[in-house]
Design a protein around this motif. Structure first.
Motif, PDB file in Angstrom:
ATOM      1  N   ARG A 109       0.804  -1.220   0.000  1.00 42.15           N
ATOM      2  CA  ARG A 109       0.000   0.000   0.000  1.00 42.15           C
ATOM      3  C   ARG A 109       0.842   1.278   0.000  1.00 42.15           C
ATOM      4  N   ILE A 110       2.158   1.119   0.135  1.00 44.83           N
ATOM      5  CA  ILE A 110       3.043   2.274   0.208  1.00 44.83           C
ATOM      6  C   ILE A 110       3.034   3.069  -1.097  1.00 44.83           C
ATOM      7  N   GLY A 111       3.057   2.375  -2.217  1.00 46.48           N
ATOM      8  CA  GLY A 111       3.099   3.052  -3.510  1.00 46.48           C
ATOM      9  C   GLY A 111       1.915   3.979  -3.712  1.00 46.48           C
ATOM     10  N   MET A 112       0.729   3.502  -3.352  1.00 51.77           N
ATOM     11  CA  MET A 112      -0.478   4.312  -3.473  1.00 51.77           C
ATOM     12  C   MET A 112      -0.397   5.541  -2.574  1.00 51.77           C
ATOM     13  N   LEU A 113       0.095   5.365  -1.359  1.00 50.79           N
ATOM     14  CA  LEU A 113       0.223   6.471  -0.416  1.00 50.79           C
ATOM     15  C   LEU A 113       1.192   7.531  -0.944  1.00 50.79           C
ATOM     16  N   ILE A 114       2.353   7.105  -1.395  1.00 52.55           N
ATOM     17  CA  ILE A 114       3.354   8.039  -1.910  1.00 52.55           C
ATOM     18  C   ILE A 114       2.822   8.773  -3.135  1.00 52.55           C
ATOM     19  N   SER A 115       2.131   8.054  -4.006  1.00 54.58           N
ATOM     20  CA  SER A 115       1.576   8.671  -5.208  1.00 54.58           C
ATOM     21  C   SER A 115       0.601   9.794  -4.862  1.00 54.58           C
ATOM     22  N   ASN A 116      -0.278   9.560  -3.892  1.00 61.21           N
ATOM     23  CA  ASN A 116      -1.257  10.582  -3.506  1.00 61.21           C
ATOM     24  C   ASN A 116      -0.604  11.777  -2.831  1.00 61.21           C
ATOM     25  N   ILE A 117       0.387  11.517  -1.978  1.00 62.24           N
ATOM     26  CA  ILE A 117       1.089  12.610  -1.298  1.00 62.24           C
ATOM     27  C   ILE A 117       1.843  13.472  -2.309  1.00 62.24           C
ATOM     28  N   LYS A 118       2.487  12.828  -3.273  1.00 59.00           N
ATOM     29  CA  LYS A 118       3.218  13.569  -4.301  1.00 59.00           C
ATOM     30  C   LYS A 118       2.261  14.362  -5.185  1.00 59.00           C
ATOM     31  N   ARG A 119       1.208  13.700  -5.645  1.00 62.36           N
ATOM     32  CA  ARG A 119       0.275  14.351  -6.566  1.00 62.36           C
ATOM     33  C   ARG A 119      -0.357  15.588  -5.947  1.00 62.36           C
ATOM     34  N   CYS A 120      -0.706  15.490  -4.667  1.00 58.59           N
ATOM     35  CA  CYS A 120      -1.360  16.609  -3.983  1.00 58.59           C
ATOM     36  C   CYS A 120      -0.374  17.607  -3.393  1.00 58.59           C
ATOM     37  N   GLN A 121       0.927  17.361  -3.593  1.00 57.52           N
ATOM     38  CA  GLN A 121       1.982  18.288  -3.177  1.00 57.52           C
ATOM     39  C   GLN A 121       1.921  18.601  -1.680  1.00 57.52           C
ATOM     40  N   ILE A 122       1.797  17.540  -0.888  1.00 56.17           N
ATOM     41  CA  ILE A 122       1.755  17.678   0.566  1.00 56.17           C
ATOM     42  C   ILE A 122       3.183  17.751   1.094  1.00 56.17           C
ATOM     43  N   GLN A 123       3.528  18.827   1.772  1.00 58.11           N
ATOM     44  CA  GLN A 123       4.891  18.975   2.270  1.00 58.11           C
ATOM     45  C   GLN A 123       4.929  19.894   3.498  1.00 58.11           C
ATOM     46  N   PRO A 124       5.962  19.720   4.365  1.00 63.15           N
ATOM     47  CA  PRO A 124       6.924  18.626   4.337  1.00 63.15           C
ATOM     48  C   PRO A 124       6.296  17.347   4.885  1.00 63.15           C
ATOM     49  N   CYS A 125       6.594  16.269   4.218  1.00 61.01           N
ATOM     50  CA  CYS A 125       5.986  14.987   4.574  1.00 61.01           C
ATOM     51  C   CYS A 125       6.994  13.882   4.367  1.00 61.01           C
ATOM     52  N   ALA A 126       6.942  12.881   5.235  1.00 61.22           N
ATOM     53  CA  ALA A 126       7.772  11.700   5.068  1.00 61.22           C
ATOM     54  C   ALA A 126       6.917  10.458   5.248  1.00 61.22           C
ATOM     55  N   VAL A 127       7.209   9.436   4.456  1.00 62.54           N
ATOM     56  CA  VAL A 127       6.466   8.181   4.491  1.00 62.54           C
ATOM     57  C   VAL A 127       7.345   7.107   5.102  1.00 62.54           C
ATOM     58  N   LEU A 128       6.755   6.310   5.991  1.00 62.99           N
ATOM     59  CA  LEU A 128       7.476   5.248   6.684  1.00 62.99           C
ATOM     60  C   LEU A 128       6.742   3.930   6.508  1.00 62.99           C
ATOM     61  N   ASN A 129       7.472   2.846   6.750  1.00 61.02           N
ATOM     62  CA  ASN A 129       6.917   1.503   6.607  1.00 61.02           C
ATOM     63  C   ASN A 129       7.459   0.628   7.741  1.00 61.02           C
ATOM     64  N   ARG A 130       6.909   0.854   8.964  1.00 56.96           N
ATOM     65  CA  ARG A 130       7.371   0.109  10.124  1.00 56.96           C
ATOM     66  C   ARG A 130       6.186  -0.313  10.983  1.00 56.96           C
TER      67      ARG A 130
END
Length: 326
Positions: free
Chosen positions: A140-161
């Motif tokens: 599900r990480i790819g979908m999350l990163i795609s939406n965050i990038k597309r909507c230009q949400i910043q500063p933001c970091a994605v984690l997988n733990r």
């Protein structure tokens, strides 16, 4: 209309004492309808909206538009350009508890972030210095990163733990923590989608145990005087009100908060300040939300400097970021 299963009948009796309301609830699940789609504007709205909108509710934030049920905003060019994020009104309802937070927010931590709707709602409404989005399920990480990038949400970091990891290494650091908990997904039925086994007690109990583990680890991350928002898209009390009861028994310094604009939606299944959307009211397929406040008063802690060196980190919309809070 198909005949309701014995498990659905049992759930309806658990939720409502009035037989008429039991029947209305069941009917809403077995005869799905189209609910109003919503868009969350992440960039400035165009002067002329490209969609037919439904009347705004009194508490509806300016960055949310409810649309006509026939609209398909995901197919419009503005969607691909990142002007807005598509979500349903149940998600807006659940995330709206955050609108009652008035204090400045340094860090928002979303424990179960994919696909990103509630993370983006929190970012838009609270304007944090940093948004941390964790998703334990790698696919599900790819979908999350795609939406965050597309909507230009910043500063933001994605984690997988795993949630336990954060409870141990960044305790008492985030002013707002979101737990949109994995659940049995019973409200999917009201939207005409499949949720196999969603009414079975084994599935419900399995989810409830997982939810307890997640929210307990999330509690350790919340800074003193910070907030923890717990939401689901399911109906069973074991995954909702009973999680609230269990949580405050284990963490008595967390107290449920009254959300004035949701008062008409107070759950009738408990005295806790928590709120429900039901599928037969017509606004959405269903949601549960409760906002806890950490009443401890000691100073909040800072993120440790080595936190930024974890190889699970991935910064979005910010190049060469080392510490966005510095």
């Amino acid at each position: 209309m198909e005949k309701p299963s014995n498990l659905l009948l049992k759930l309806s009796r658990q939720l409502f004492t009035d037989t008429g309301e039991q029947e209305t609830f069941i009917h809403s699940l077995l005869t799905p309808k189209k609910f109003n789609p919503c868009i969350l504007w992440t960039q400035e709205k165009p002067q002329t909206l490209p969609f037919e909108t439904a009347p705004a509710l009194s508490w509806q934030p300016h960055f949310i538009d409810r649309l006509s049920p026939t609209e398909k905003p995901g197919k419009h060019p503005l969607h691909e350009q990142g002007y807005y994020y598509c979500l349903d009104f149940s998600s807006v309802f659940a995330a709206s508890s955050l609108l009652s937070i008035k204090e400045p927010v340094n860090i928002i931590f979303d424990m179960c972030a994919a696909p990103g709707g509630k993370s983006i709602f929190a970012w838009k409404s609270l304007q944090p210095q940093l948004l941390l989005c964790n998703e334990v399920i790698s696919k599900r990480i790819g979908m999350l990163i795609s939406n965050i990038k597309r909507c230009q949400i910043q500063p933001c970091a994605v984690l997988n733990r795993d949630p336990e990891f954060f409870g141990e290494i960044i305790p008492q650091t985030a002013q707002v923590v979101l737990v949109d908990a994995p659940c049995s997904g019973q409200s999917l039925i009201a939207k005409g989608e499949k949720a196999d086994g969603c009414f079975h007690p084994v599935n419900i109990n399995k989810n409830a145990n997982r939810q307890k583990r997640i929210i307990a680890n999330a509690a350790h991350i919340v800074a003193p005087q910070g907030y923890l928002a717990y939401t689901t898209c399911t109906y069973s009390p074991e995954e909702n009100e009973k999680i609230g009861d269990w949580f405050i028994s284990k963490f008595p310094h967390f107290q449920p908060q009254q959300i004035p604009h949701l008062t008409p939606h107070q759950s009738h299944l408990t005295d806790l300040a928590c709120y429900r959307m039901w599928p037969h009211t017509g606004e959405g397929a269903g949601a549960f939300t409760i906002l806890f406040k950490n009443t401890n008063s000691e100073p909040a802690k800072q993120l440790p400097s080595n936190f930024w060196d974890e190889n699970s980190f991935r910064f979005i919309n910010r190049t060469n970021a080392k510490n966005p809070l510095s």
